[in-house]
Structures are given as structure tokens and as C-alpha cells.
Design a protein around this motif. Structure first.
Motif: not given
Length: 113
Positions: A96-101, A103-107
Motif C-alpha cells: 500500500x505504501x508503494x502502490x497507494x492501494x 494489493x486486493x484493490x490494485x488487482x
């Protein structure tokens, strides 16, 4: 240490990280592979690439996680395990720190239709 030698150490370390990013690594291991001390590696790597070797390693793992989440049906816990994060909670927080969301939301946001 001259600039060519510094660049060579950093390049050797980067290649090692690239080849072993899915494995648990320490900066001490990377420095030993490059043939320099940890402090020399941190200086030379940051000078050459603009970030430290640990940050580079973490970013490489997160890029792999993004790819696994986008391109496989692996459970988030399995992605975490394959990339050798210590536990699912730590992986999720780091992601979340890296992508802003999460892992589930990123997917969900990056699912291939």
C-alpha cells in the motif's frame, strides 16, 4: 575508490539484486557479492542510481508483486509468500505504501478484461 570502480561495484550489485529479487536478501549479502563493504555499496549504488540498494531491492520486489497480481490468479497471501515477505500484514502495508492501494484493490483496478 575511483568513479569507474564505484560504478562497477554498483553495477555488479544491481545485477545481483535483479537476478535474486524474489529471494530474501540483505544489503550485507549484496555487498559481499559486489566485493565491497556495506557503507561503500550504499555510497556507490546511491551515486550511480539515485537510490540505495535496499530501496532498489524493495522496489524490484514490489514490481514483481504488481506483475503477479495483474497476471495471475494467485491469492495475495501466496504472492507475499513467493516474494518472501515475513507475513501478509507486512506485505500488505508495504504494498500500500508503494502502490497507494491495497494489493486486493490494485488487482481490481488492474484486472485484465
Amino acid at each position: 575508490m575511483d568513479d569507474d570502480q564505484t560504478s562497477d561495484y554498483a553495477s555488479r550489485a544491481k545485477k545481483y539484486i535483479d537476478l535474486h529479487a524474489a529471494e530474501p536478501l540483505t544489503v550485507t549479502q549484496v555487498a559481499a557479492h559486489a566485493g565491497v563493504s556495506v557503507s561503500q555499496l550504499n555510497r556507490s549504488f546511491t551515486k550511480r542510481y539515485g537510490i540505495g540498494p535496499y530501496r532498489y531491492y524493495t522496489d524490484a520486489r514490489m514490481n514483481m508483486a504488481c506483475s503477479l497480481l495483474r497476471n495471475t490468479g494467485l491469492q495475495v497471501q501466496e504472492v507475499s509468500r513467493r516474494l518472501h515477505f515475513r507475513d501478509l500484514h507486512y506485505f500488505s502495508a508495504a504494498f500500500k505504501e508503494y502502490a497507494g492501494v491495497s494489493p486486493k484493490r490494485y488487482r481490481q483496478q488492474n484486472a485484465e478484461d
